[in-house]
Design an enzyme around this catalytic site. Structure first.
Site, PDB file in Angstrom:
ATOM      1  N   CYS A  53     -44.116  37.745 -70.649  1.00  0.00           N
ATOM      2  CA  CYS A  53     -45.370  37.045 -70.956  1.00  0.00           C
ATOM      3  C   CYS A  53     -45.136  36.031 -72.070  1.00  0.00           C
ATOM      4  O   CYS A  53     -44.058  35.958 -72.639  1.00  0.00           O
ATOM      5  CB  CYS A  53     -46.398  38.051 -71.435  1.00  0.00           C
ATOM      6  SG  CYS A  53     -46.522  39.483 -70.379  1.00  0.00           S
TER       7      CYS A  53
ATOM      8  N   ARG B 124     -43.727  31.297 -68.437  1.00  0.00           N
ATOM      9  CA  ARG B 124     -43.235  32.642 -68.801  1.00  0.00           C
ATOM     10  C   ARG B 124     -43.976  33.723 -68.043  1.00  0.00           C
ATOM     11  O   ARG B 124     -43.643  34.903 -68.118  1.00  0.00           O
ATOM     12  CB  ARG B 124     -43.384  32.888 -70.306  1.00  0.00           C
ATOM     13  CG  ARG B 124     -42.628  31.930 -71.196  1.00  0.00           C
ATOM     14  CD  ARG B 124     -42.858  32.256 -72.640  1.00  0.00           C
ATOM     15  NE  ARG B 124     -42.371  33.578 -72.968  1.00  0.00           N
ATOM     16  CZ  ARG B 124     -41.096  33.809 -73.323  1.00  0.00           C
ATOM     17  NH1 ARG B 124     -40.240  32.807 -73.376  1.00  0.00           N
ATOM     18  NH2 ARG B 124     -40.692  35.017 -73.586  1.00  0.00           N
TER      19      ARG B 124
ATOM     20  N   TRP C 114     -47.217  38.128 -67.197  1.00  0.00           N
ATOM     21  CA  TRP C 114     -46.468  38.388 -65.951  1.00  0.00           C
ATOM     22  C   TRP C 114     -46.440  39.889 -65.842  1.00  0.00           C
ATOM     23  O   TRP C 114     -45.749  40.565 -66.601  1.00  0.00           O
ATOM     24  CB  TRP C 114     -45.058  37.801 -66.028  1.00  0.00           C
ATOM     25  CG  TRP C 114     -44.287  37.895 -64.750  1.00  0.00           C
ATOM     26  CD1 TRP C 114     -44.649  37.411 -63.537  1.00  0.00           C
ATOM     27  CD2 TRP C 114     -43.019  38.503 -64.561  1.00  0.00           C
ATOM     28  NE1 TRP C 114     -43.694  37.691 -62.595  1.00  0.00           N
ATOM     29  CE2 TRP C 114     -42.674  38.352 -63.193  1.00  0.00           C
ATOM     30  CE3 TRP C 114     -42.127  39.176 -65.389  1.00  0.00           C
ATOM     31  CZ2 TRP C 114     -41.485  38.853 -62.644  1.00  0.00           C
ATOM     32  CZ3 TRP C 114     -40.944  39.661 -64.860  1.00  0.00           C
ATOM     33  CH2 TRP C 114     -40.640  39.503 -63.504  1.00  0.00           C
TER      34      TRP C 114
ATOM     35  N   ASN D 273     -45.740  40.871 -75.491  1.00  0.00           N
ATOM     36  CA  ASN D 273     -44.718  40.516 -74.503  1.00  0.00           C
ATOM     37  C   ASN D 273     -43.616  41.550 -74.614  1.00  0.00           C
ATOM     38  O   ASN D 273     -43.061  41.765 -75.683  1.00  0.00           O
ATOM     39  CB  ASN D 273     -44.154  39.113 -74.776  1.00  0.00           C
ATOM     40  CG  ASN D 273     -42.955  38.820 -73.856  1.00  0.00           C
ATOM     41  OD1 ASN D 273     -42.919  39.306 -72.730  1.00  0.00           O
ATOM     42  ND2 ASN D 273     -41.996  38.069 -74.348  1.00  0.00           N
ATOM     43  N   GLY D 274     -43.301  42.231 -73.500  1.00  0.00           N
ATOM     44  CA  GLY D 274     -42.231  43.230 -73.505  1.00  0.00           C
ATOM     45  C   GLY D 274     -42.693  44.493 -72.796  1.00  0.00           C
ATOM     46  O   GLY D 274     -43.656  44.466 -72.036  1.00  0.00           O
TER      47      GLY D 274
ATOM     48  N   GLU E  84     -25.465  29.294 -55.210  1.00  0.00           N
ATOM     49  CA  GLU E  84     -26.544  28.658 -55.998  1.00  0.00           C
ATOM     50  C   GLU E  84     -27.385  27.763 -55.114  1.00  0.00           C
ATOM     51  O   GLU E  84     -28.609  27.717 -55.242  1.00  0.00           O
ATOM     52  CB  GLU E  84     -25.953  27.882 -57.174  1.00  0.00           C
ATOM     53  CG  GLU E  84     -26.954  27.065 -57.959  1.00  0.00           C
ATOM     54  CD  GLU E  84     -28.097  27.891 -58.580  1.00  0.00           C
ATOM     55  OE1 GLU E  84     -28.034  29.131 -58.558  1.00  0.00           O
ATOM     56  OE2 GLU E  84     -29.070  27.275 -59.044  1.00  0.00           O
TER      57      GLU E  84
ATOM     58  N   LYS F 278     -31.496  28.189 -54.766  1.00  0.00           N
ATOM     59  CA  LYS F 278     -32.436  27.081 -55.010  1.00  0.00           C
ATOM     60  C   LYS F 278     -33.376  26.930 -53.813  1.00  0.00           C
ATOM     61  O   LYS F 278     -34.588  26.835 -53.956  1.00  0.00           O
ATOM     62  CB  LYS F 278     -31.658  25.774 -55.237  1.00  0.00           C
ATOM     63  CG  LYS F 278     -31.003  25.709 -56.584  1.00  0.00           C
ATOM     64  CD  LYS F 278     -31.915  25.325 -57.708  1.00  0.00           C
ATOM     65  CE  LYS F 278     -32.412  26.283 -58.700  1.00  0.00           C
ATOM     66  NZ  LYS F 278     -31.740  27.453 -59.111  1.00  0.00           N
TER      67      LYS F 278
ATOM     68  N   GLU G  71     -35.825  30.048 -53.581  1.00  0.00           N
ATOM     69  CA  GLU G  71     -36.824  30.344 -54.628  1.00  0.00           C
ATOM     70  C   GLU G  71     -37.896  29.274 -54.755  1.00  0.00           C
ATOM     71  O   GLU G  71     -38.950  29.547 -55.318  1.00  0.00           O
ATOM     72  CB  GLU G  71     -36.152  30.597 -55.970  1.00  0.00           C
ATOM     73  CG  GLU G  71     -35.453  29.409 -56.578  1.00  0.00           C
ATOM     74  CD  GLU G  71     -34.856  29.770 -57.946  1.00  0.00           C
ATOM     75  OE1 GLU G  71     -35.419  30.591 -58.678  1.00  0.00           O
ATOM     76  OE2 GLU G  71     -33.809  29.198 -58.267  1.00  0.00           O
TER      77      GLU G  71
ATOM     78  N   HIS H 191     -16.516  37.480 -38.587  1.00  0.00           N
ATOM     79  CA  HIS H 191     -16.493  38.954 -38.649  1.00  0.00           C
ATOM     80  C   HIS H 191     -17.868  39.556 -38.466  1.00  0.00           C
ATOM     81  O   HIS H 191     -18.182  40.600 -39.031  1.00  0.00           O
ATOM     82  CB  HIS H 191     -15.860  39.400 -39.968  1.00  0.00           C
ATOM     83  CG  HIS H 191     -14.453  38.934 -40.122  1.00  0.00           C
ATOM     84  ND1 HIS H 191     -13.411  39.466 -39.396  1.00  0.00           N
ATOM     85  CD2 HIS H 191     -13.937  37.930 -40.859  1.00  0.00           C
ATOM     86  CE1 HIS H 191     -12.295  38.828 -39.702  1.00  0.00           C
ATOM     87  NE2 HIS H 191     -12.575  37.895 -40.587  1.00  0.00           N
TER      88      HIS H 191
ATOM     89  N   LYS I 183     -39.884  32.529 -65.618  1.00  0.00           N
ATOM     90  CA  LYS I 183     -38.747  31.751 -66.092  1.00  0.00           C
ATOM     91  C   LYS I 183     -37.672  32.619 -66.707  1.00  0.00           C
ATOM     92  O   LYS I 183     -36.502  32.356 -66.556  1.00  0.00           O
ATOM     93  CB  LYS I 183     -39.218  30.722 -67.130  1.00  0.00           C
ATOM     94  CG  LYS I 183     -38.114  29.830 -67.667  1.00  0.00           C
ATOM     95  CD  LYS I 183     -37.478  29.002 -66.568  1.00  0.00           C
ATOM     96  CE  LYS I 183     -36.303  28.192 -67.055  1.00  0.00           C
ATOM     97  NZ  LYS I 183     -35.572  27.559 -65.947  1.00  0.00           N
TER      98      LYS I 183
HETATM   99  C1  AGP Z   1     -32.852  30.532 -61.484  1.00  0.00           C
HETATM  100  O1  AGP Z   1     -33.309  29.429 -60.670  1.00  0.00           O
HETATM  101  C2  AGP Z   1     -33.769  31.694 -61.479  1.00  0.00           C
HETATM  102  N1  AGP Z   1     -35.036  31.315 -62.000  1.00  0.00           N
HETATM  103  C3  AGP Z   1     -33.180  32.946 -62.086  1.00  0.00           C
HETATM  104  O2  AGP Z   1     -32.210  33.382 -61.161  1.00  0.00           O
HETATM  105  C4  AGP Z   1     -32.500  32.832 -63.471  1.00  0.00           C
HETATM  106  O3  AGP Z   1     -31.316  32.087 -63.356  1.00  0.00           O
HETATM  107  C5  AGP Z   1     -32.135  34.249 -63.937  1.00  0.00           C
HETATM  108  O4  AGP Z   1     -33.339  34.977 -64.069  1.00  0.00           O
HETATM  109  C6  AGP Z   1     -31.355  34.267 -65.267  1.00  0.00           C
HETATM  110  O5  AGP Z   1     -32.148  33.716 -66.278  1.00  0.00           O
HETATM  111  P1  AGP Z   1     -31.424  33.342 -67.684  1.00  0.00           P
HETATM  112  O6  AGP Z   1     -30.409  32.276 -67.389  1.00  0.00           O
HETATM  113  O7  AGP Z   1     -32.545  32.857 -68.568  1.00  0.00           O
HETATM  114  O8  AGP Z   1     -30.768  34.595 -68.210  1.00  0.00           O
END
Ligand code: AGP
Length: 608
Positions: free
Chosen positions: A2, A27, A75, A101-102, A481, A485, A488, A504, A603
């Site tokens: 959060c 966040r 969140w 937050n936590g 990666e 992308k 997500e 395989h 994020k």
């Molecule tokens: C990346 O596009 C994602 N949002 C997610 O995989 C992110 O890379 C992952 O949660 C790690 O976050 P960080 O780099 O802040 O540790």
């Protein structure tokens, strides 16, 4: 995960809190709320849904008088995103309100204890135990109550508190979740992240774990959890509002893709002085590196994929074994690391719970930890033995782009430095590779300029249900990666696959018109991947290939092409990913997805 904010001063608090929460929405954004000190009592406004809903409810804060308050954007971790579960939460007696937050890991036991003492709970959240513990321990001394409550809590928390007996004060408490104090003139703030403070002040104090602060308009008193005063250095933030805004682009993500040349430049340039690489991490030098027998890279999500890509460069240049492991696996896998293993952790936010745990696990086993993070003063940065910042500037889009490329660029820099310091590259090759590193920002820009057709290609994927990303060696790491992308932000299922492995089993899935994206940038295995293109095309696949612009062989077998500028092969990854980022972006755009805030994502995942 959060975002929390707090304000105390001479202005109306609610509009300031809401503006701050908007900048923290990435966040977490499933509910939001504010608590304002209004004429001696606390007034709470909170609602499930985005912050815009809270702004409507309060006419952008106008209907909430009062100059002191706290705010929260959520969140959900404990309890669904509902009005009742939204923060702030109030104590039974209405004297306290708290934002958090936590995760309070022992909240169930505390809740039972409090219920046994006659307290009642409205929400399903862990946070509500905090506000009722404050009521239970409060005997008129707020500082003492905060210390006693903190001693009962287990887990991670950044807490903001208001108390009706201290109408001009906000309290901030930090344990394993980010919390920063903003210093104004006759007014002061706290927030989870710099982005919420930048419009109001650039003078900040980073709180550390185990500290709390009593903040009034004219004073900031910081203590450790034993009540001892702690003196802190005021730091200047050089991120202005524009940097944290969209800069004229439709989405933060596109802005952040386009600013990658600058971000990579900012990350590399200060560390390349003449023909020398200077790593600004005391002790991370040749003498230390010569004692290292192997490297373990651990991270989450895109950061993990950056590690998978960086591994090829480190092994190619340093000839030292490098393994990669997801931090969520590493932390519980009793990892085989020791004093001769350098553990490299990657994290944009520096607050990812699994990555923090991996750092702690590595240190517990005596392994030195090198962190590569983007947020100054973040938890990972503080826990690591060595920290190299990626200096990408604030990354607001949930899907990382410049966070990823600056991490990969930093891994390349580290690989070349380590190769030089351990005598693995001769002077001639070192100078050639240093020039190649310096040129990466330009090559990234060329990768953008060479591919103006990606928005048209994206239209072909508008109604696609699945896409394969295939590649070999370092191309396979880039495929991981590229697939993430696409998944997500466009919500299309995408799978990265080692091109040589298709036969395989998985090739059984390839049928007429199945979209396949083939990465052919690694010149060593390019021909083999070309054979895989022919294989899948024979089964009806539609192939979009990525290769160097003058590669006529790939062009002859693929249906469509994306182009890579000429780039040093060992550093190609940081350039190769750019067309894949743009393709994902344009695909998500034509599918009208919420690109900067994809559903279900946050994020930084500061919980397990
Ligand atoms: C990346 O596009 C994602 N949002 C997610 O995989 C992110 O890379 C992952 O949660 C790690 O976050 P960080 O780099 O802040 O540790």
């Amino acid at each position: 995960m959060c975002g929390i904010v707090g304000y105390t001063g001479m202005q109306q608090a609610a509009p300031i809190l809401l503006e701050g929460l908007k900048r923290l929405e990435y966040r977490g954004y499933d509910s939001a709320g504010i608590a304002i000190m209004d004429d001696g009592s606390i007034s709470v406004q909170k609602v499930s849904g985005r912050i815009s809903k809270l702004c409507e409810l309060t006419e952008d804060g106008k209907t909430c008088p009062g100059n002191v308050g706290i705010g929260h954007t959520r969140w959900a971790t404990h309890g669904a995103p509902t009005d009742i579960n939204a923060h702030p939460h109030m104590s039974n007696d209405g004297r306290f309100a708290v934002v958090h937050n936590g995760i309070i890991e022992n909240y169930l036991a505390l809740r039972e204890e409090l219920i046994g003492k006659g307290y009642h709970f409205e929400s399903e959240t862990d946070t509500e135990v905090v506000v009722n513990l404050l009521e239970m321990y409060y005997t008129g001394d707020l500082k003492n109550a905060v210390m006693r409550v903190s001693s009962r809590l287990q887990g991670s928390y950044a807490l903001g508190v208001v108390c009706s007996d201290a109408p001009d004060e906000i309290v901030a408490i930090r344990e394993s979740s980010p919390l920063i104090i903003g210093i104004g003139a006759g007014e002061n703030y706290f927030a989870s992240d710099i982005a919420a403070l930048v419009p109001y002040t650039r003078n900040v104090v980073y709180m550390e774990d185990g500290e709390f602060a009593q903040i009034t308009p004219d004073a900031i008193r910081i203590y450790d959890l034993f009540g001892n005063p702690v003196s802190k250095k005021v730091q200047k933030v050089n991120w202005d509002v524009q940097t944290a805004e969209k800069g004229g682009y439709e989405h933060f993500m596109l802005k952040e893709i386009i600013e990658q040349p600058r971000a990579v430049e900012a990350t590399l340039r200060p560390r390349i002085r003449g023909s020398e690489i200077v790593l600004d991490a005391e002790g991370l030098d040749g003498e230390f590196l010569r004692k290292i027998r192997r490297i373990m890279i651990t991270a989450c999500g895109s950061a993990y994929y950056a590690g998978c890509a960086g591994r090829y460069a480190i092994e190619a240049l340093c000839r030292i074994p490098v393994s990669t492991e997801l931090a969520s696996e590493f932390r519980y896998g009793d990892p085989m690391v020791d004093s001769e293993t350098l553990v490299i952790v990657l994290s944009q936010s520096g607050e990812t719970a699994d990555t923090i745990a991996a750092v702690k696990e590595s240190k517990a086993k005596g392994a030195p930890v090198l962190a590569m993070v983007n947020v100054v003063g973040s938890t990972v940065a503080k826990l690591a033995d060595f920290t190299l910042y990626t200096w990408a500037g604030p990354e607001i889009a949930v899907a990382t782009t410049k966070g990823y490329t600056t991490q990969l660029a930093l891994l390349y820099l580290f690989a070349l430095y380590a190769a030089k310091e351990t005598g693995r590259v001769d002077d001639k090759r070192y100078r050639h590779l240093l020039r190649a590193l310096r040129s990466l920002p330009k090559r990234i820009q060329e990768a953008v300029d060479l591919n103006p057709m990606l928005d048209r290609y994206a239209e072909d994927y508008r109604n696609t249900r699945s896409i394969f990303f295939i590649g070999r060696n370092s191309d396979y790491a880039m495929a991981m990666e590229g697939a993430l992308k696409m998944k997500e932000i466009s919500y299309i299922h995408a799978e990265a696959y080692a091109a040589g492995e298709l036969k395989h089993g998985t090739i059984a899935l390839i049928e007429e018109h199945q979209p396949v994206i083939a990465l052919c940038c690694n010149t060593i295995v390019q021909e083999k991947t070309m054979n895989n293109i022919i294989e899948v095309k024979a089964r009806g696949a539609d192939v979009l290939a990525l290769a160097e612009k003058n590669n006529s062989e790939i062009i002859s077998v693929a249906d469509r092409m994306m182009y890579l500028p000429e780039v040093e092969p060992v550093f190609a990854g940081v350039v190769e990913i750019v067309p894949l980022q743009l393709l994902a972006y344009y695909t998500a755009k034509c599918r009208k997805c919420d690109i900067d805030k994809p559903k279900n994502l946050a994020k930084s995942v500061t919980v397990e």
